[in-house]
Design a protein around this motif. Structure first.
Motif, mmCIF file in Angstrom:
data_model
loop_
_atom_site.group_PDB
_atom_site.id
_atom_site.type_symbol
_atom_site.label_atom_id
_atom_site.label_comp_id
_atom_site.label_asym_id
_atom_site.label_seq_id
_atom_site.Cartn_x
_atom_site.Cartn_y
_atom_site.Cartn_z
ATOM 1 N N GLU A 1 0.893 -1.157 0.047
ATOM 2 C CA GLU A 1 0.094 -0.015 -0.096
ATOM 3 C C GLU A 1 0.811 1.197 0.191
ATOM 4 O OE1 GLU A 1 -3.972 -1.088 2.412
ATOM 5 O OE2 GLU A 1 -2.162 -1.435 3.368
ATOM 6 N N LYS B 1 -0.059 5.692 -0.151
ATOM 7 C CA LYS B 1 -1.487 6.035 0.109
ATOM 8 C C LYS B 1 -1.525 7.238 0.894
ATOM 9 C CE LYS B 1 -3.450 2.753 2.766
ATOM 10 N NZ LYS B 1 -3.570 1.908 4.097
ATOM 11 N N ILE C 1 -8.166 -5.146 -2.288
ATOM 12 C CA ILE C 1 -7.148 -4.259 -3.278
ATOM 13 C C ILE C 1 -5.689 -4.881 -2.915
ATOM 14 C CG2 ILE C 1 -5.862 -2.083 -3.285
ATOM 15 C CD1 ILE C 1 -8.403 -0.520 -2.336
ATOM 16 N N LYS D 1 -5.426 -8.006 -5.159
ATOM 17 C CA LYS D 1 -5.272 -7.595 -6.320
ATOM 18 C C LYS D 1 -3.997 -7.441 -6.833
ATOM 19 C CE LYS D 1 -7.579 -7.412 -10.176
ATOM 20 N NZ LYS D 1 -8.349 -8.702 -10.937
ATOM 21 N N GLU D 2 -3.349 -6.729 -5.849
ATOM 22 C CA GLU D 2 -1.827 -6.190 -6.113
ATOM 23 C C GLU D 2 -1.160 -8.013 -6.032
ATOM 24 O OE1 GLU D 2 -0.403 -3.815 -7.077
ATOM 25 O OE2 GLU D 2 -2.091 -2.629 -6.924
ATOM 26 N N LYS E 1 -1.574 -9.586 -9.586
ATOM 27 C CA LYS E 1 -0.681 -9.142 -10.459
ATOM 28 C C LYS E 1 0.910 -9.406 -10.429
ATOM 29 C CE LYS E 1 -3.550 -4.715 -10.619
ATOM 30 N NZ LYS E 1 -3.783 -3.580 -10.478
ATOM 31 N N GLU F 1 -11.299 -0.526 -6.649
ATOM 32 C CA GLU F 1 -10.360 0.249 -7.310
ATOM 33 C C GLU F 1 -10.857 1.539 -7.902
ATOM 34 O OE1 GLU F 1 -8.442 -2.328 -10.036
ATOM 35 O OE2 GLU F 1 -7.286 -3.121 -8.365
ATOM 36 N N ARG G 1 -9.577 3.474 -4.270
ATOM 37 C CA ARG G 1 -8.095 3.774 -4.646
ATOM 38 C C ARG G 1 -7.995 5.021 -5.314
ATOM 39 N NH1 ARG G 1 -3.861 0.123 -6.011
ATOM 40 N NH2 ARG G 1 -4.910 -1.763 -6.312
ATOM 41 N N SER H 1 -0.647 1.472 -3.627
ATOM 42 C CA SER H 1 -0.297 0.286 -4.623
ATOM 43 C C SER H 1 1.088 -0.561 -4.278
ATOM 44 C CB SER H 1 0.008 0.762 -6.164
ATOM 45 O OG SER H 1 0.939 2.008 -6.076
ATOM 46 N N ARG I 1 4.746 -1.530 -4.292
ATOM 47 C CA ARG I 1 5.977 -0.754 -4.852
ATOM 48 C C ARG I 1 7.035 -1.842 -3.964
ATOM 49 N NH1 ARG I 1 4.968 5.589 -4.585
ATOM 50 N NH2 ARG I 1 3.341 5.697 -5.934
#
Length: 359
Positions: free
Chosen positions: A164, A167, A281, A284-285, A288, A331, A335, A341, A343
């Motif tokens: 996250e 944010k 969320i 989902k990351e 991916k 999202e 979001r 997201s 990183r």
């Protein structure tokens, strides 16, 4: 024939002439039935409906916020004694391999992120970090517990990903203000409604029959809209709704409390950002990352509530379809204005952001 025709024309012309020469209506026909305007929404009736609607919304919002505050307050009653023995588990939280419908899997580790619990879970967490290639952590840099786990991962030369990063500060502001604003609105609305009831009872006792109904009805039509404009409950109802919405987004509800206490499964009905929004969320990351790096051993460490959500949504195709539907909604809404997201985080010691540890 001529006489007959002329007589007929005069007799037929008389009503027409009488209708044309009819004098103007008298003053007695100007006043309409006083009950006819009451068929439409008069100002007094509109004011009454606005008051009823506003007070109803305020009352419902007050009850909702009050129940939520009670759920967040510490429990004063002790849990009833049970004859059943607690189940013995090697690890008290989620600790499993979670597999997506596409076939990719990751080590799903749920923790209770407090210092006291870390002393209990230390061996399990450190061992999981050792046997992974990539470590994904809940939150962003600056959170003490997960910063501590990130230091372990960097020490073991693992790739660290914050789920996250970036944010918005609105999340922290919302979390800090939700209890204060909800408590204030609950108390204010409760006092407001009790005052309205008290005034209504006082007016009923002091009301007396008026001498001129027409004049009193006109006075009500003139005075009530002005009184409603000054003391309308619609703005208060709208404020209550906004506070309740903020409280729903940034505070878990009763179902989350029952899950934490071990009385229920993952509370999928709680669609708040704090609970289900962040769970979806973050998952989902993870999805991916697994698609982009299928050959890496991935360890995901989050709060146990989010880890239980990962297990819930990947347990069946129907639940995973629900996950995809909610991901599109979250999202778009959460979001878009709260950010966050995944990183990769560099080791702060190697980048010079923090001094190296010294013995």
């Amino acid at each position: 024939m001529g006489l007959f025709s002329s007589h007929r024309s005069r007799t037929e012309a008389q009503p027409h002439q009488a209708a044309n020469t009819n004098p103007a209506p008298s003053n007695s026909t100007k006043h309409e039935d006083p009950s006819l305007p009451r068929a439409t929404f008069s100002p007094s009736r509109r004011a009454f409906l606005e008051t009823v609607i506003g007070d109803s919304l305020t009352a419902c919002g007050t009850v909702h916020i009050g129940r939520s505050l009670l759920a967040d307050a510490p429990r004063l009653q002790k849990a009833p004694p049970t004859s059943e023995e607690p189940k013995v588990r090697t690890y008290p939280n989620t600790n499993e391999m979670t597999t997506l419908p596409s076939g990719e899997s990751f080590h799903n580790l749920g923790v209770c992120h407090t210092g006291k619990r870390f002393e209990i879970d230390r061996g399990t967490i450190v061992n999981a970090i050792r046997h992974s290639d990539v470590v994904m952590l809940e939150g962003f840099a600056g959170q003490d517990y997960f910063d501590f786990l990130a230091a372990f991962a960097h020490e073991f030369k693992k790739v660290v990903v914050r789920l996250e990063s970036g944010k918005s500060l609105l999340h922290s502001v919302g979390m800090q203000s939700v209890l204060f604003t909800a408590g204030y609105m609950t108390t204010s609305n409760a006092l407001y409604l009790s005052d309205r009831v008290r005034k209504g009872c006082r007016q009923e006792k002091s009301s007396a029959p008026s001498v001129d109904p027409a004049s009193t009805s006109e006075k009500r039509d003139v005075q009530r809209p002005a009184e409603t404009a000054r003391n309308s409950s619609l703005p208060r109802a709208a404020t209550t709704a906004l506070v309740g919405l903020n409280q729903h987004i940034f505070s878990p509800g009763l179902s989350a409390r029952e899950f934490i206490e071990g009385h229920s499964e993952y509370p999928v009905s709680d669609t708040s950002y704090t609970l289900d929004g962040r769970t979806v969320i973050m998952l989902k990351e993870v999805e991916k990352w697994l698609r982009a790096n299928p050959n890496r051993k991935l360890l995901v460490i989050t709060g146990d509530l989010h880890a239980a959500g990962f297990s819930f949504y990947t347990s069946s195709p129907e639940r995973f379809d629900l996950f995809n539907q909610r991901a599109r909604v979250y999202e778009t809404i959460y979001r878009s204005w709260l950010g966050g997201s995944a990183r990769i985080e560099d080791d702060p010691v190697l980048t010079g952001l923090e001094p190296p540890f010294r013995s």
